[in-house]
Design a protein around this motif. Sequence first.
Motif, mmCIF file in Angstrom:
data_model
loop_
_atom_site.group_PDB
_atom_site.id
_atom_site.type_symbol
_atom_site.label_atom_id
_atom_site.label_comp_id
_atom_site.label_asym_id
_atom_site.label_seq_id
_atom_site.Cartn_x
_atom_site.Cartn_y
_atom_site.Cartn_z
ATOM 1 N N UNK A 1 -15.218 6.280 -15.682
ATOM 2 C CA UNK A 1 -14.657 7.381 -15.297
ATOM 3 C C UNK A 1 -13.534 7.551 -14.076
ATOM 4 N N UNK A 2 -13.766 6.383 -13.222
ATOM 5 C CA UNK A 2 -12.828 6.300 -12.020
ATOM 6 C C UNK A 2 -11.653 5.661 -12.542
ATOM 7 N N UNK A 3 -10.487 6.127 -12.041
ATOM 8 C CA UNK A 3 -9.054 5.562 -12.468
ATOM 9 C C UNK A 3 -8.753 4.630 -11.236
ATOM 10 N N UNK A 4 -9.040 3.160 -11.913
ATOM 11 C CA UNK A 4 -8.737 2.089 -10.873
ATOM 12 C C UNK A 4 -7.356 1.448 -11.354
ATOM 13 N N UNK A 5 -6.423 1.353 -10.217
ATOM 14 C CA UNK A 5 -5.117 0.853 -10.570
ATOM 15 C C UNK A 5 -5.080 -0.577 -9.529
ATOM 16 N N UNK A 6 -4.232 -1.703 -9.640
ATOM 17 C CA UNK A 6 -3.923 -2.719 -9.073
ATOM 18 C C UNK A 6 -2.489 -3.074 -8.849
ATOM 19 N N UNK A 7 -2.302 -2.959 -7.342
ATOM 20 C CA UNK A 7 -0.870 -3.167 -6.937
ATOM 21 C C UNK A 7 -0.947 -4.488 -6.431
ATOM 22 N N UNK A 8 0.188 -5.314 -7.301
ATOM 23 C CA UNK A 8 0.394 -6.781 -6.931
ATOM 24 C C UNK A 8 1.478 -7.126 -6.141
ATOM 25 N N UNK A 9 1.306 -7.688 -5.095
ATOM 26 C CA UNK A 9 2.452 -8.193 -4.342
ATOM 27 C C UNK A 9 2.753 -9.814 -4.327
ATOM 28 N N UNK A 10 3.588 -10.440 -3.653
ATOM 29 C CA UNK A 10 4.006 -12.005 -3.581
ATOM 30 C C UNK A 10 2.566 -12.693 -3.440
ATOM 31 N N UNK B 1 0.835 -1.190 0.076
ATOM 32 C CA UNK B 1 -0.223 0.089 -0.088
ATOM 33 C C UNK B 1 0.838 1.291 -0.074
ATOM 34 N N UNK B 2 1.990 1.340 0.719
ATOM 35 C CA UNK B 2 2.820 2.419 0.949
ATOM 36 C C UNK B 2 3.544 2.711 -0.504
ATOM 37 N N UNK B 3 4.074 1.479 -1.035
ATOM 38 C CA UNK B 3 4.525 1.679 -2.467
ATOM 39 C C UNK B 3 3.517 2.278 -3.457
ATOM 40 N N UNK B 4 2.229 1.848 -3.604
ATOM 41 C CA UNK B 4 1.190 2.086 -4.439
ATOM 42 C C UNK B 4 1.116 3.742 -4.161
ATOM 43 N N UNK B 5 0.926 4.292 -2.861
ATOM 44 C CA UNK B 5 0.873 5.611 -2.405
ATOM 45 C C UNK B 5 1.881 6.393 -3.020
ATOM 46 N N UNK C 1 -0.645 -10.861 -2.160
ATOM 47 C CA UNK C 1 -1.659 -9.648 -2.113
ATOM 48 C C UNK C 1 -1.796 -9.122 -3.231
ATOM 49 N N UNK C 2 -2.975 -8.504 -3.450
ATOM 50 C CA UNK C 2 -3.390 -7.465 -4.390
ATOM 51 C C UNK C 2 -4.315 -6.261 -3.776
ATOM 52 N N UNK C 3 -4.070 -5.075 -4.360
ATOM 53 C CA UNK C 3 -4.570 -4.074 -3.778
ATOM 54 C C UNK C 3 -5.121 -3.251 -4.862
ATOM 55 N N UNK C 4 -6.797 -3.381 -5.280
ATOM 56 C CA UNK C 4 -7.147 -2.391 -6.112
ATOM 57 C C UNK C 4 -7.389 -0.851 -5.389
ATOM 58 N N UNK C 5 -6.795 0.030 -6.116
ATOM 59 C CA UNK C 5 -7.290 1.366 -5.495
ATOM 60 C C UNK C 5 -7.303 2.537 -6.617
ATOM 61 N N UNK C 6 -7.713 3.559 -5.908
ATOM 62 C CA UNK C 6 -8.010 4.751 -6.803
ATOM 63 C C UNK C 6 -6.997 5.845 -6.321
ATOM 64 N N UNK C 7 -6.043 6.617 -6.980
ATOM 65 C CA UNK C 7 -4.977 7.420 -6.689
ATOM 66 C C UNK C 7 -5.624 8.644 -6.474
ATOM 67 N N UNK C 8 -5.346 9.582 -5.398
ATOM 68 C CA UNK C 8 -5.742 10.956 -5.214
ATOM 69 C C UNK C 8 -4.299 11.778 -5.161
#
Length: 67
Positions: free
Chosen positions: A36-45, A17-21, A47-54
């Motif tokens: 219209x929402x920007x959804x990105x997905x960070x992938x770890x070994x 999450x910190x790397x994505x932030x 885990x995965x975290x779908x998120x919206x950047x702000x």
Amino acid sequence: MAQLPDAPERQEVTALAEAARTDPRAWPDVRDPGSVEEIREALGRRCRIPYMPHAAAIEVRDLGWAG
């Protein structure tokens, strides 16, 4: 987060999450076509975290854990 196993697993999710932030646009855009929402997905070994950047943060939309 409360449902994750102990420290190593929580540390992996927190680090991802910190790397994505820190660099939110480094991860792939996975939004649906026409969205219209920007959804990105960070992938770890494990885990995965779908998120919206702000501006200086990310909004975590979900948390996936394999383990």
